[in-house]
Design a protein around this motif. Structure first.
Motif, PDB file in Angstrom:
ATOM      1  N   THR A   7       0.842  -1.188   0.000  1.00 22.16           N
ATOM      2  CA  THR A   7       0.000   0.000   0.000  1.00 22.16           C
ATOM      3  C   THR A   7       0.886   1.250   0.000  1.00 22.16           C
ATOM      4  O   THR A   7       1.853   1.331   0.757  1.00 22.16           O
ATOM      5  CB  THR A   7      -0.909   0.017   1.243  1.00 22.16           C
ATOM      6  N   THR A   8       0.556   2.218  -0.829  1.00 23.51           N
ATOM      7  CA  THR A   8       1.352   3.447  -0.895  1.00 23.51           C
ATOM      8  C   THR A   8       1.196   4.254   0.396  1.00 23.51           C
ATOM      9  O   THR A   8       0.210   4.108   1.127  1.00 23.51           O
ATOM     10  CB  THR A   8       0.919   4.330  -2.075  1.00 23.51           C
ATOM     11  N   ASP A   9       2.169   5.109   0.650  1.00 18.77           N
ATOM     12  CA  ASP A   9       2.112   5.958   1.843  1.00 18.77           C
ATOM     13  C   ASP A   9       0.847   6.813   1.837  1.00 18.77           C
ATOM     14  O   ASP A   9       0.173   6.956   2.864  1.00 18.77           O
ATOM     15  CB  ASP A   9       3.336   6.877   1.918  1.00 18.77           C
ATOM     16  N   LYS A  10       0.529   7.373   0.681  1.00 20.14           N
ATOM     17  CA  LYS A  10      -0.649   8.227   0.572  1.00 20.14           C
ATOM     18  C   LYS A  10      -1.920   7.441   0.891  1.00 20.14           C
ATOM     19  O   LYS A  10      -2.804   7.931   1.609  1.00 20.14           O
ATOM     20  CB  LYS A  10      -0.722   8.824  -0.837  1.00 20.14           C
ATOM     21  N   ALA A  11      -1.994   6.216   0.401  1.00 18.64           N
ATOM     22  CA  ALA A  11      -3.173   5.382   0.665  1.00 18.64           C
ATOM     23  C   ALA A  11      -3.255   4.993   2.139  1.00 18.64           C
ATOM     24  O   ALA A  11      -4.349   4.937   2.715  1.00 18.64           O
ATOM     25  CB  ALA A  11      -3.143   4.139  -0.215  1.00 18.64           C
ATOM     26  N   VAL A  12      -2.104   4.726   2.754  1.00 15.71           N
ATOM     27  CA  VAL A  12      -2.090   4.387   4.186  1.00 15.71           C
ATOM     28  C   VAL A  12      -2.598   5.563   5.009  1.00 15.71           C
ATOM     29  O   VAL A  12      -3.448   5.402   5.891  1.00 15.71           O
ATOM     30  CB  VAL A  12      -0.674   3.970   4.645  1.00 15.71           C
ATOM     31  N   LEU A  13      -2.084   6.762   4.718  1.00 15.26           N
ATOM     32  CA  LEU A  13      -2.531   7.952   5.452  1.00 15.26           C
ATOM     33  C   LEU A  13      -4.025   8.195   5.257  1.00 15.26           C
ATOM     34  O   LEU A  13      -4.735   8.545   6.208  1.00 15.26           O
ATOM     35  CB  LEU A  13      -1.727   9.176   5.026  1.00 15.26           C
ATOM     36  N   GLY A  14      -4.480   7.989   4.047  1.00 10.62           N
ATOM     37  CA  GLY A  14      -5.907   8.162   3.771  1.00 10.62           C
ATOM     38  C   GLY A  14      -6.762   7.171   4.541  1.00 10.62           C
ATOM     39  O   GLY A  14      -7.814   7.526   5.099  1.00 10.62           O
ATOM     40  N   GLU A  15      -6.311   5.931   4.577  1.00  9.69           N
ATOM     41  CA  GLU A  15      -7.062   4.898   5.309  1.00  9.69           C
ATOM     42  C   GLU A  15      -7.042   5.156   6.810  1.00  9.69           C
ATOM     43  O   GLU A  15      -8.054   4.999   7.487  1.00  9.69           O
ATOM     44  CB  GLU A  15      -6.495   3.514   4.991  1.00  9.69           C
ATOM     45  N   LEU A  16      -5.901   5.569   7.346  1.00  7.03           N
ATOM     46  CA  LEU A  16      -5.840   5.909   8.770  1.00  7.03           C
ATOM     47  C   LEU A  16      -6.766   7.076   9.095  1.00  7.03           C
ATOM     48  O   LEU A  16      -7.420   7.090  10.140  1.00  7.03           O
ATOM     49  CB  LEU A  16      -4.403   6.241   9.185  1.00  7.03           C
ATOM     50  N   GLY A  17      -6.821   8.050   8.199  1.00 11.14           N
ATOM     51  CA  GLY A  17      -7.723   9.179   8.386  1.00 11.14           C
ATOM     52  C   GLY A  17      -9.180   8.757   8.389  1.00 11.14           C
ATOM     53  O   GLY A  17      -9.965   9.186   9.243  1.00 11.14           O
ATOM     54  N   ARG A  18      -9.532   7.875   7.451  1.00 12.73           N
ATOM     55  CA  ARG A  18     -10.913   7.386   7.374  1.00 12.73           C
ATOM     56  C   ARG A  18     -11.283   6.613   8.632  1.00 12.73           C
ATOM     57  O   ARG A  18     -12.357   6.810   9.213  1.00 12.73           O
ATOM     58  CB  ARG A  18     -11.092   6.501   6.140  1.00 12.73           C
ATOM     59  N   ARG A  19     -10.379   5.760   9.082  1.00 16.57           N
ATOM     60  CA  ARG A  19     -10.647   4.959  10.283  1.00 16.57           C
ATOM     61  C   ARG A  19     -10.745   5.841  11.525  1.00 16.57           C
ATOM     62  O   ARG A  19     -11.591   5.606  12.402  1.00 16.57           O
ATOM     63  CB  ARG A  19      -9.554   3.903  10.475  1.00 16.57           C
ATOM     64  N   THR A  20      -9.889   6.850  11.603  1.00 17.82           N
ATOM     65  CA  THR A  20      -9.948   7.786  12.733  1.00 17.82           C
ATOM     66  C   THR A  20     -11.300   8.481  12.768  1.00 17.82           C
ATOM     67  O   THR A  20     -11.926   8.600  13.833  1.00 17.82           O
ATOM     68  CB  THR A  20      -8.816   8.823  12.628  1.00 17.82           C
ATOM     69  N   THR A  21     -11.759   8.918  11.601  1.00 19.13           N
ATOM     70  CA  THR A  21     -13.074   9.571  11.520  1.00 19.13           C
ATOM     71  C   THR A  21     -14.170   8.628  12.000  1.00 19.13           C
ATOM     72  O   THR A  21     -15.047   9.023  12.786  1.00 19.13           O
ATOM     73  CB  THR A  21     -13.364  10.020  10.073  1.00 19.13           C
ATOM     74  N   ASP A  22     -14.124   7.371  11.546  1.00 19.40           N
ATOM     75  CA  ASP A  22     -15.141   6.385  11.942  1.00 19.40           C
ATOM     76  C   ASP A  22     -15.160   6.191  13.457  1.00 19.40           C
ATOM     77  O   ASP A  22     -16.237   6.182  14.071  1.00 19.40           O
ATOM     78  CB  ASP A  22     -14.895   5.046  11.240  1.00 19.40           C
TER      79      ASP A  22
END
Length: 117
Positions: A7-22
């Motif tokens: 997984t790219t760094d950008k995708a990891v950060l995006g996924e962590l952001g989404r999970r944090t929001t959830d």
């Protein structure tokens, strides 16, 4: 989305952001409330949830508020101890199986089968 080594760094950060929001929304918290509880600025929360880069210490604070700080321990557990390092830490030196290259101790009689006359 599953995060893997591919997984790219950008995708990891995006996924962590989404999970944090959830997780934040599950706790019925606004970004402002979350920021105050974590001791960070609202802008930091916005950046985190948008998948942008933030300081590691701010991520630690955010995960603590969400009750997910233990995830670090599972993600990066203690490395297994090297047996040689353990011996050195306890002041013991490693002993060789044979004192010299021939296997004979200095001054020792040569080895025999026992059936020689």
């Amino acid at each position: 989305m599953k995060i893997t080594n591919l997984t790219t760094d950008k995708a990891v950060l995006g996924e962590l952001g989404r999970r944090t929001t959830d997780y934040r929304l599950q706790r019925h918290m606004t970004q402002s409330q979350f920021a105050e509880a974590a001791g960070v600025s609202k802008r930091t929360v916005e950046r985190l949830e948008a998948g942008e880069s933030i300081q590691l210490s701010n991520l630690v604070r955010a995960l603590r508020v969400l009750g997910r700080l233990d995830a670090f321990d599972r993600a990066l557990p203690d490395a297994p101890a090297n047996p040689i390092d353990l011996l050195e830490r306890h002041g013991k030196t490693r002993q060789r199986a044979r004192p010299d290259a021939k296997g004979d101790e200095p001054g020792a009689a040569p080895w025999r089968w026992g059936d020689e006359a």
